[in-house]
Design a protein around this motif. Structure first.
Motif, PDB file in Angstrom:
ATOM      1  N   ARG A 190       0.828  -1.207   0.000  1.00 16.09           N
ATOM      2  CA  ARG A 190       0.000   0.000   0.000  1.00 16.09           C
ATOM      3  C   ARG A 190       0.861   1.256   0.000  1.00 16.09           C
ATOM      4  N   GLU A 191       0.452   2.197  -0.812  1.00 11.68           N
ATOM      5  CA  GLU A 191       1.188   3.452  -0.930  1.00 11.68           C
ATOM      6  C   GLU A 191       1.308   4.157   0.413  1.00 11.68           C
ATOM      7  N   LYS A 192       0.225   4.193   1.195  1.00 12.74           N
ATOM      8  CA  LYS A 192       0.234   4.933   2.457  1.00 12.74           C
ATOM      9  C   LYS A 192       1.314   4.420   3.405  1.00 12.74           C
ATOM     10  N   THR A 193       1.580   3.115   3.375  1.00 11.54           N
ATOM     11  CA  THR A 193       2.577   2.517   4.267  1.00 11.54           C
ATOM     12  C   THR A 193       3.991   2.863   3.820  1.00 11.54           C
ATOM     13  N   VAL A 194       4.228   2.766   2.513  1.00 10.24           N
ATOM     14  CA  VAL A 194       5.555   3.043   1.959  1.00 10.24           C
ATOM     15  C   VAL A 194       5.949   4.497   2.167  1.00 10.24           C
ATOM     16  N   VAL A 195       5.035   5.419   1.841  1.00 11.78           N
ATOM     17  CA  VAL A 195       5.394   6.843   1.901  1.00 11.78           C
ATOM     18  C   VAL A 195       5.528   7.339   3.332  1.00 11.78           C
ATOM     19  N   LEU A 196       4.806   6.738   4.270  1.00 16.03           N
ATOM     20  CA  LEU A 196       4.986   7.129   5.673  1.00 16.03           C
ATOM     21  C   LEU A 196       6.372   6.715   6.158  1.00 16.03           C
ATOM     22  N   ALA A 197       6.826   5.548   5.730  1.00 19.38           N
ATOM     23  CA  ALA A 197       8.165   5.073   6.105  1.00 19.38           C
ATOM     24  C   ALA A 197       9.242   6.006   5.546  1.00 19.38           C
ATOM     25  N   ILE A 198       9.098   6.414   4.282  1.00 22.21           N
ATOM     26  CA  ILE A 198      10.077   7.330   3.675  1.00 22.21           C
ATOM     27  C   ILE A 198      10.013   8.693   4.354  1.00 22.21           C
ATOM     28  N   SER A 199       8.814   9.168   4.640  1.00 21.01           N
ATOM     29  CA  SER A 199       8.643  10.478   5.281  1.00 21.01           C
ATOM     30  C   SER A 199       9.296  10.519   6.650  1.00 21.01           C
ATOM     31  N   LYS A 200       9.162   9.453   7.416  1.00 21.71           N
ATOM     32  CA  LYS A 200       9.783   9.405   8.749  1.00 21.71           C
ATOM     33  C   LYS A 200      11.305   9.407   8.642  1.00 21.71           C
ATOM     34  N   LYS A 201      11.829   8.809   7.580  1.00 22.90           N
ATOM     35  CA  LYS A 201      13.275   8.818   7.384  1.00 22.90           C
ATOM     36  C   LYS A 201      13.753  10.220   6.979  1.00 22.90           C
ATOM     37  N   VAL A 202      12.973  10.919   6.159  1.00 19.27           N
ATOM     38  CA  VAL A 202      13.297  12.309   5.813  1.00 19.27           C
ATOM     39  C   VAL A 202      13.289  13.167   7.076  1.00 19.27           C
ATOM     40  N   GLU A 203      12.289  12.957   7.918  1.00 20.63           N
ATOM     41  CA  GLU A 203      12.212  13.697   9.187  1.00 20.63           C
ATOM     42  C   GLU A 203      13.451  13.438  10.041  1.00 20.63           C
ATOM     43  N   SER A 204      13.845  12.166  10.150  1.00 23.37           N
ATOM     44  CA  SER A 204      15.003  11.794  10.965  1.00 23.37           C
ATOM     45  C   SER A 204      16.274  12.474  10.467  1.00 23.37           C
ATOM     46  N   LEU A 205      16.457  12.514   9.148  1.00 26.56           N
ATOM     47  CA  LEU A 205      17.655  13.132   8.571  1.00 26.56           C
ATOM     48  C   LEU A 205      17.665  14.643   8.779  1.00 26.56           C
ATOM     49  N   LEU A 206      16.520  15.292   8.609  1.00 26.90           N
ATOM     50  CA  LEU A 206      16.450  16.748   8.763  1.00 26.90           C
ATOM     51  C   LEU A 206      16.670  17.185  10.203  1.00 26.90           C
ATOM     52  N   LYS A 207      16.288  16.327  11.155  1.00 28.17           N
ATOM     53  CA  LYS A 207      16.503  16.652  12.565  1.00 28.17           C
ATOM     54  C   LYS A 207      17.988  16.797  12.882  1.00 28.17           C
ATOM     55  N   LYS A 208      18.820  16.125  12.106  1.00 24.83           N
ATOM     56  CA  LYS A 208      20.270  16.163  12.346  1.00 24.83           C
ATOM     57  C   LYS A 208      20.945  17.326  11.632  1.00 24.83           C
ATOM     58  N   GLU A 209      20.203  18.012  10.758  1.00 19.97           N
ATOM     59  CA  GLU A 209      20.787  19.099   9.988  1.00 19.97           C
ATOM     60  C   GLU A 209      20.673  20.425  10.745  1.00 19.97           C
ATOM     61  N   ARG A 210      21.785  21.097  10.904  1.00 20.26           N
ATOM     62  CA  ARG A 210      21.791  22.396  11.562  1.00 20.26           C
ATOM     63  C   ARG A 210      21.027  23.412  10.709  1.00 20.26           C
ATOM     64  N   GLY A 211      20.114  24.128  11.337  1.00 16.97           N
ATOM     65  CA  GLY A 211      19.356  25.150  10.631  1.00 16.97           C
ATOM     66  C   GLY A 211      18.046  24.662  10.028  1.00 16.97           C
ATOM     67  N   TYR A 212      17.682  23.383  10.281  1.00 19.93           N
ATOM     68  CA  TYR A 212      16.438  22.824   9.744  1.00 19.93           C
ATOM     69  C   TYR A 212      15.607  22.205  10.860  1.00 19.93           C
ATOM     70  N   THR A 213      14.301  22.299  10.732  1.00 22.07           N
ATOM     71  CA  THR A 213      13.382  21.597  11.627  1.00 22.07           C
ATOM     72  C   THR A 213      12.263  20.988  10.795  1.00 22.07           C
ATOM     73  N   PRO A 214      12.088  19.660  10.857  1.00 19.87           N
ATOM     74  CA  PRO A 214      10.997  19.023  10.117  1.00 19.87           C
ATOM     75  C   PRO A 214       9.693  19.069  10.916  1.00 19.87           C
ATOM     76  N   ALA A 215       8.567  19.080  10.214  1.00 17.72           N
ATOM     77  CA  ALA A 215       7.247  19.053  10.852  1.00 17.72           C
ATOM     78  C   ALA A 215       6.366  18.085  10.065  1.00 17.72           C
ATOM     79  N   MET A 216       5.979  16.979  10.697  1.00 14.15           N
ATOM     80  CA  MET A 216       5.200  15.947  10.016  1.00 14.15           C
ATOM     81  C   MET A 216       3.719  16.328   9.959  1.00 14.15           C
TER      82      MET A 216
END
Length: 457
Positions: A190-216
């Motif tokens: 299901r698309e909803k499952t795949v894209v949520l997994a990718i989105s959470k990984k994008v969030e995790s990576l952005l949290k480590k970047e100085r000057g960025y804050t992700p918002a789900m």
């Protein structure tokens, strides 16, 4: 004997008996008709979300219903007319919902009463949904939480930044969710499952970047209306909305990643138009009720405001989209080399640059397999973050930490062959004396490669 048969008393009793039999037969026929046309509850699902809990009754036909609240203790009563069910509502998982217990009973012989024992105050709303490609008739009951979900935490954290500017806020929108599974690929992925997994990984990576804050936009398996997604991004005061999808096409052969921005004139290709229609129909699947309706005057005003602001926003969307597309091209084949444009509802925010990413075609067997892989999801997430960073390093929003640091970099000048102190001062509209003072120069002699701090005029 003949006289007895023709007796008035016997004839009268026979007539009464015949009438009783006829009445019973009619009653049986009526009851049979009622039960034959009774609606059936085929399944019941519960979708918890941060701001509401959705209960969905899958039906074989529409059903009359009534919803009302009782207090002392708090309960919500749902009366269903002329309905039967094989589903056991009392065994449903109630985790992360305001429901403590579900009780059911027969009402008026042919109806059903459902009682929800509540642990907290809710605002109920209910509506029927017509059949679509994925579901039949449905009764939807939303329990809207009285306590507002706090989404201002991100903004408060970024109000003051001792480093000299706020973070860039990236709203990450995982497409579909809950009642709306999105596209379904081979093996029922299901698309909803795949894209949520990718989105959470994008969030995790952005949290480590100085000057960025992700918002789900959504953090779990629940549905958010298309208009509500842009509204949430606005509440976060987002600088960019990234909507992540993995759509399908009617033919299993198309493959590759794509990036879309909003089109004011319609789709740039038949594929883009088909995909846009597919995404926009999600509200019919998810069931959005009570959308804002503007009168004629408000519509005209809204159109004027949109025209005034959309040009700049769309330009930024295309720039960041192209940067992300180039980066994604290092991970997956690109379906199109340029950012496509279509009328996706989720992109229709006049003040927030917005892009929609198709990570791949889930209808393609090989891409469906890759999209389910955690390692591939990380690769895709890294490429998205890289593209976003490359854009904002060149075009940081005013007032951000990155803009502050870029302005400092931009005030540095590297001396080239033929440069003179007076020439550099003249081009930057400052005096030679202020240029000497800013760089603590004792003479006007310069050398190639020397870095000079340019003071503000």
């Amino acid at each position: 004997m003949t006289a007895w048969k023709n007796s008035p008393i016997l004839l009268k009793n026979s007539q009464i008996l015949l009438r009783v039999q006829t009445f019973i037969l009619l009653l049986v026929c009526m009851m049979t008709t009622v039960f034959a046309h009774a609606a059936k509850i085929e399944n019941v699902r519960i979708w918890p979300a941060p701001d509401h809990t959705r209960i969905v009754f899958d039906l074989d036909q529409p059903v009359g219903h009534k919803v009302f609240s009782l207090s002392g203790p708090d309960r919500l009563v749902v009366d269903l007319d002329n309905v039967s069910t094989k589903a056991n509502l009392e065994t449903l998982s109630l985790k992360d919902t305001p429901i403590g217990k579900i009780r059911t009973a027969v009402k008026n012989r042919t109806g059903m009463r459902v009682v929800l024992d509540l642990n907290s105050k809710v605002q109920p709303r209910s509506f029927l949904l017509k059949p679509n490609k994925q579901y039949g008739d449905r009764l939807v009951i939303d329990l809207v939480h009285r306590k507002k979900v706090k989404r201002t935490k991100v903004v408060r954290q970024l109000a003051e930044n001792p480093s000299g500017g706020r973070d860039i806020i990236i709203a990450i929108d995982a497409g579909h969710g809950g009642e709306d599974p999105g596209a379904i690929g081979p093996g029922r992925v299901r698309e909803k499952t795949v894209v949520l997994a990718i989105s959470k990984k994008v969030e995790s990576l952005l949290k480590k970047e100085r000057g960025y804050t992700p918002a789900m936009i959504r953090t779990g398996d629940y549905y958010v209306g298309l208009r509500a997604r842009t509204e949430r991004a606005r509440k976060f005061r987002s600088d960019l909305l990234v909507s992540i999808h993995a759509d399908a096409f009617k033919d299993h052969r198309p493959r590759g990643s794509s990036v879309f921005a909003l089109s004011q004139r319609g789709a740039t290709s038949e594929t883009a138009r088909w995909l846009a229609d597919s995404e926009n129909s999600a509200d019919l699947i998810g069931g959005v009720e009570g959308s804002l309706k503007l009168d004629d005057k408000d519509k005209v005003l809204a159109e004027v405001l949109l025209d005034l602001t959309m040009t700049a926003t769309l330009s930024d969307s295309l720039k960041v989209g192209q940067s992300v597309l180039r980066s994604m091209g290092t991970v997956n084949k690109l379906h199109k080399r340029d950012v496509e444009q279509a009328g996706f509802v989720v992109l229709k925010s006049p003040d927030i640059p917005s892009i929609l990413i198709e990570t791949g075609f889930i209808s393609n067997p090989s891409e469906a397999k890759k999209l389910q892989s955690s390692s591939y999801q990380w690769k895709m997430a890294r490429s998205i973050v890289k593209g976003v960073k490359e854009h904002f390093s060149k075009n940081p929003p005013p007032g951000t930490l990155l803009a502050h640091e870029k302005s400092k970099r931009d005030r540095l000048y590297v001396v080239s062959r033929g440069d003179t102190l007076s020439g550099i001062a003249s081009r930057n509209k400052i005096s030679v004396g202020s240029l000497r003072k800013a760089n603590k120069l004792s003479s006007d002699t310069l050398y190639v490669g020397q870095r000079l701090q340019i003071p503000r005029s």
